[in-house]
Design an enzyme around this catalytic site. Structure first.
Site, PDB file in Angstrom:
ATOM      1  N   ASN A  42       0.826  -1.209   0.000  1.00  0.00           N
ATOM      2  CA  ASN A  42       0.000   0.000   0.000  1.00  0.00           C
ATOM      3  C   ASN A  42       0.861   1.259   0.000  1.00  0.00           C
ATOM      4  O   ASN A  42       1.617   1.423  -0.982  1.00  0.00           O
ATOM      5  CB  ASN A  42      -1.150  -0.038   1.015  1.00  0.00           C
ATOM      6  CG  ASN A  42      -0.806  -0.272   2.460  1.00  0.00           C
ATOM      7  OD1 ASN A  42      -0.313  -1.312   2.817  1.00  0.00           O
ATOM      8  ND2 ASN A  42      -1.082   0.668   3.308  1.00  0.00           N
ATOM      9  N   ASP A  43       0.798   2.110   0.961  1.00  0.00           N
ATOM     10  CA  ASP A  43       1.380   3.459   0.843  1.00  0.00           C
ATOM     11  C   ASP A  43       2.866   3.497   0.466  1.00  0.00           C
ATOM     12  O   ASP A  43       3.658   2.713   0.990  1.00  0.00           O
ATOM     13  CB  ASP A  43       1.300   4.188   2.189  1.00  0.00           C
ATOM     14  CG  ASP A  43      -0.049   4.096   2.839  1.00  0.00           C
ATOM     15  OD1 ASP A  43      -0.965   3.523   2.270  1.00  0.00           O
ATOM     16  OD2 ASP A  43      -0.169   4.603   3.969  1.00  0.00           O
ATOM     17  N   GLN A  59       4.624   0.267   2.167  1.00  0.00           N
ATOM     18  CA  GLN A  59       3.894  -0.620   3.071  1.00  0.00           C
ATOM     19  C   GLN A  59       3.763  -1.976   2.395  1.00  0.00           C
ATOM     20  O   GLN A  59       3.243  -2.068   1.276  1.00  0.00           O
ATOM     21  CB  GLN A  59       2.499  -0.044   3.370  1.00  0.00           C
ATOM     22  CG  GLN A  59       2.517   1.144   4.307  1.00  0.00           C
ATOM     23  CD  GLN A  59       2.840   0.735   5.727  1.00  0.00           C
ATOM     24  OE1 GLN A  59       1.998   0.184   6.411  1.00  0.00           O
ATOM     25  NE2 GLN A  59       4.064   0.988   6.182  1.00  0.00           N
ATOM     26  N   TYR A 102       4.019   0.882  10.392  1.00  0.00           N
ATOM     27  CA  TYR A 102       3.109   1.674   9.561  1.00  0.00           C
ATOM     28  C   TYR A 102       3.845   2.788   8.813  1.00  0.00           C
ATOM     29  O   TYR A 102       5.052   2.913   8.868  1.00  0.00           O
ATOM     30  CB  TYR A 102       1.982   2.227  10.443  1.00  0.00           C
ATOM     31  CG  TYR A 102       0.776   1.305  10.541  1.00  0.00           C
ATOM     32  CD1 TYR A 102       0.868  -0.052  10.243  1.00  0.00           C
ATOM     33  CD2 TYR A 102      -0.457   1.797  10.937  1.00  0.00           C
ATOM     34  CE1 TYR A 102      -0.245  -0.880  10.330  1.00  0.00           C
ATOM     35  CE2 TYR A 102      -1.577   0.975  11.031  1.00  0.00           C
ATOM     36  CZ  TYR A 102      -1.469  -0.361  10.720  1.00  0.00           C
ATOM     37  OH  TYR A 102      -2.569  -1.166  10.801  1.00  0.00           O
ATOM     38  N   SER A 103       3.067   3.613   8.141  1.00  0.00           N
ATOM     39  CA  SER A 103       3.650   4.580   7.203  1.00  0.00           C
ATOM     40  C   SER A 103       4.485   5.662   7.867  1.00  0.00           C
ATOM     41  O   SER A 103       4.294   5.981   9.037  1.00  0.00           O
ATOM     42  CB  SER A 103       2.531   5.243   6.397  1.00  0.00           C
ATOM     43  OG  SER A 103       2.089   4.337   5.430  1.00  0.00           O
ATOM     44  N   ASP A 171       1.494   8.239  10.799  1.00  0.00           N
ATOM     45  CA  ASP A 171       2.079   8.645   9.520  1.00  0.00           C
ATOM     46  C   ASP A 171       2.912   9.930   9.617  1.00  0.00           C
ATOM     47  O   ASP A 171       2.615  10.943   8.967  1.00  0.00           O
ATOM     48  CB  ASP A 171       0.981   8.808   8.445  1.00  0.00           C
ATOM     49  CG  ASP A 171       0.060   7.601   8.374  1.00  0.00           C
ATOM     50  OD1 ASP A 171       0.502   6.501   8.746  1.00  0.00           O
ATOM     51  OD2 ASP A 171      -1.100   7.762   7.960  1.00  0.00           O
ATOM     52  N   GLU A 224      -5.416  10.792   7.243  1.00  0.00           N
ATOM     53  CA  GLU A 224      -4.229   9.940   7.185  1.00  0.00           C
ATOM     54  C   GLU A 224      -3.153  10.611   6.326  1.00  0.00           C
ATOM     55  O   GLU A 224      -3.433  11.488   5.514  1.00  0.00           O
ATOM     56  CB  GLU A 224      -4.588   8.570   6.577  1.00  0.00           C
ATOM     57  CG  GLU A 224      -5.502   7.740   7.472  1.00  0.00           C
ATOM     58  CD  GLU A 224      -5.617   6.284   7.030  1.00  0.00           C
ATOM     59  OE1 GLU A 224      -5.734   6.025   5.823  1.00  0.00           O
ATOM     60  OE2 GLU A 224      -5.572   5.398   7.900  1.00  0.00           O
TER      61      GLU A 224
HETATM   62  C1  FRU Z   1      -3.020   4.557   4.725  1.00  0.00           C
HETATM   63  C2  FRU Z   1      -2.691   3.804   6.000  1.00  0.00           C
HETATM   64  C3  FRU Z   1      -1.850   4.638   6.943  1.00  0.00           C
HETATM   65  C4  FRU Z   1      -1.153   3.598   7.767  1.00  0.00           C
HETATM   66  C5  FRU Z   1      -0.901   2.518   6.728  1.00  0.00           C
HETATM   67  C6  FRU Z   1      -0.942   1.115   7.237  1.00  0.00           C
HETATM   68  O1  FRU Z   1      -3.315   3.709   3.678  1.00  0.00           O
HETATM   69  O2  FRU Z   1      -3.872   3.369   6.646  1.00  0.00           O
HETATM   70  O3  FRU Z   1      -2.579   5.571   7.709  1.00  0.00           O
HETATM   71  O4  FRU Z   1       0.010   4.056   8.342  1.00  0.00           O
HETATM   72  O5  FRU Z   1      -1.884   2.677   5.724  1.00  0.00           O
HETATM   73  O6  FRU Z   1      -0.584   0.228   6.231  1.00  0.00           O
END
Ligand code: FRU
Length: 492
Positions: A42-43, A59, A102-103, A171, A224
């Site tokens: 993801n991110d 991520q 996490y991010s 984040d 986020e």
């Molecule tokens: C955004 C998010 C962030 C978090 C991460 C977890 O997509 O929810 O807020 O840090 O992904 O994977």
């Protein structure tokens, strides 16, 4: 990394090796967009350039294409086109990040990389996980060479956040200004309003809460991935808000991402003005910007979304992977708006140039770059398509149209309520656009990025066309002859 982390890394290597065959032979595997070696992505995280090398962390849930515990994966490149996978630098191997790394972001100072992230902890028990049952720890890791990473330092814990916030705080994005460092964190307040927390530091380790950045009226319940940055002499706050009511031309996805212009000095109190969405397509979230060594502001986003049904039906899941990042985009400020355009480095991936005339279907390679000039007085190659001012059909599956006022991106094979076809159940996305001079489409097997007017409006979308439908058709009375390049052709 500690022994627990090293053990996880060994398992990840095995999972990546086991997934290779499936991933490699997937017809929807991407050619020039970053995707996970195995599993879920993801991110984008920790974007930076150090000693000429670009670093993209992300991520990463390597064990399952439908997600799971979060690690950071790592890609590097010298030219933004040739990427090397550099493994997993951060694993959830400490008490304070045991439910996921996490991010976060990266700051480069004196040739040292400072990575900040959220250590996510979910406690076992009967909790609501909003005001109880979780920890959001802000953590720092340093690297001198971009390959080896030092010990984790815990900087902020739940106790360091203001009392009117829930436990959804995460984040960190860190930057320097004058003689200080600043960190923004995204949050959800107890009154269910999204907001950003601003912290300040002189040494990157001791952080003091300064103020909150938000808007007077509720604008979503959670913000986020905040990103406070200056480009073209103006400051902007980018974020990914959750909980905005869907409108006809705005906030069409479950969550969106956009930016406010910051009016005034953010250190002293400022107003956030005119939220604008970054992207109008089906798949765009959690963008992050950074300044590269040549001073450009570049942005990369996740070409996907959380909490959508497609994450269980995307066809790449069967091949062992899911999701991708957008290409790096150059951000340019124009009258308070931010334009996004693919970095010019990508042009090196173009093959032989071909002309495309309106009304004449051509074969398009699975990855291509198309530029169509648009002329509202009537294009040279005007075709007789009734009522159509501009229409571009890609792989018989996805169509971009413009009627002089509204642009619509639609899946031509969508069947209401059914997750089939090239869009896996998605139908259309719309944007108001008063004038179009040019449309550029950067397509990569199963990911398409449409840039209108050099990035004034952008649509990012995953799509899964059949292999035998590779027709491209530009039509409409406004369409002029365009140019098309295949991208990333295999050389013999
Ligand atoms: C955004 C998010 C962030 C978090 C991460 C977890 O997509 O929810 O807020 O840090 O992904 O994977």
């Amino acid at each position: 990394m500690n022994e627990a982390g090293l053990q996880m890394i060994r398992k990840i290597r095995e999972a990546e090796a086991a997934a290779q065959e499936g991933v490699q032979k997937d017809p929807w595997r991407l050619k020039f967009h970053l995707m996970p070696p195995a599993g879920w992505l993801n991110d984008p995280n920790g974007l930076c350039q150090m000693n000429g090398v670009y670093h993209v962390f992300f991520q990463y849930s390597p064990f399952d294409p439908c997600g799971g515990e979060k690690f950071w994966g790592h890609y590097t490149s010298r030219n933004l086109t040739d990427w090397e996978y550099a493994g997993v630098p951060l694993a959830p191997d400490e008490q304070f990040d045991r439910s996921g790394v996490y991010s976060g972001s990266c700051l480069i100072k004196d040739g040292i990389m400072y990575l900040f992230y959220t250590g996510n902890v979910k406690l076992a028990g009967d909790f609501d996980y909003v005001t109880q049952g979780r920890e959001a720890n802000t953590v720092l890791v340093e690297s001198r060479d971009g390959r080896t990473f030092g010990d984790k330092k815990l900087l902020l814990t739940n106790r360091d956040y203001p009392a009117d916030y829930t436990l959804h705080i995460r984040d960190p994005k860190v930057f320097a200004l004058e003689d200080r460092y600043y960190m923004v964190l995204g949050g959800r307040k107890k009154n269910d309003c999204g907001a950003v927390l601003l912290y300040e530091s002189c040494d990157l380790e001791n952080w003091r809460f300064c103020r909150e950045l938000t808007v007077p009226m509720k604008f979503g319940y959670m913000w986020e991935c905040p990103d406070l940055f200056c480009t073209g002499g103006k400051w902007f706050l980018s974020l990914s808000p959750q909980g905005l009511p869907r409108k006809e031309h705005e906030f069409q996805n479950v969550y969106t991402a956009g930016y406010f212009q910051v009016n005034g000095d953010f250190r002293e109190g400022c107003r956030l003005e005119d939220f604008r969405e970054w992207d109008k397509g089906f798949d765009f979230y959690a963008p992050q910007t950074f300044t590269d060594e040549s001073g450009r502001t570049l942005l990369i986003a996740w070409a996907g979304l959380p909490d959508v049904e497609e994450e269980y039906v995307n066809p790449t899941i069967e091949s062992g992977w899911q999701h991708a990042l957008t290409v790096p985009r150059v951000i340019r400020e124009q009258n308070g708006r931010l334009l996004q355009y693919p970095v010019p480095e990508l042009e090196a991936l173009r093959g032989e140039r071909q002309e495309v005339r309106a009304g004449e279907a051509v074969y398009c390679a699975p990855a291509f770059d198309l530029i169509v000039p648009v002329d509202e007085k009537g294009g040279a190659g005007a075709s007789g398509v009734k009522d159509s001012k501009l229409s571009i059909t890609i792989a018989d599956a996805l169509r971009f149209t413009w009627d002089g006022k509204e642009a619509v991106l639609s899946f031509t094979d969508a069947v209401a309520g059914r997750q089939i076809g090239a869009g896996r159940g998605r139908t259309q996305r719309r944007a108001l656009i008063s004038g179009i001079q040019e449309v550029r489409i950067l397509a990569d097997t199963s990911l398409i990025e449409i840039y209108v007017n050099q990035g004034e409006t952008v649509f990012t979308t995953r799509f899964y066309p059949m292999e035998d439908t590779r027709r491209l058709l530009v039509e409409g009375v406004y369409a002029k002859a365009g140019v098309l390049w295949p991208m990333c052709q295999e050389t013999e």
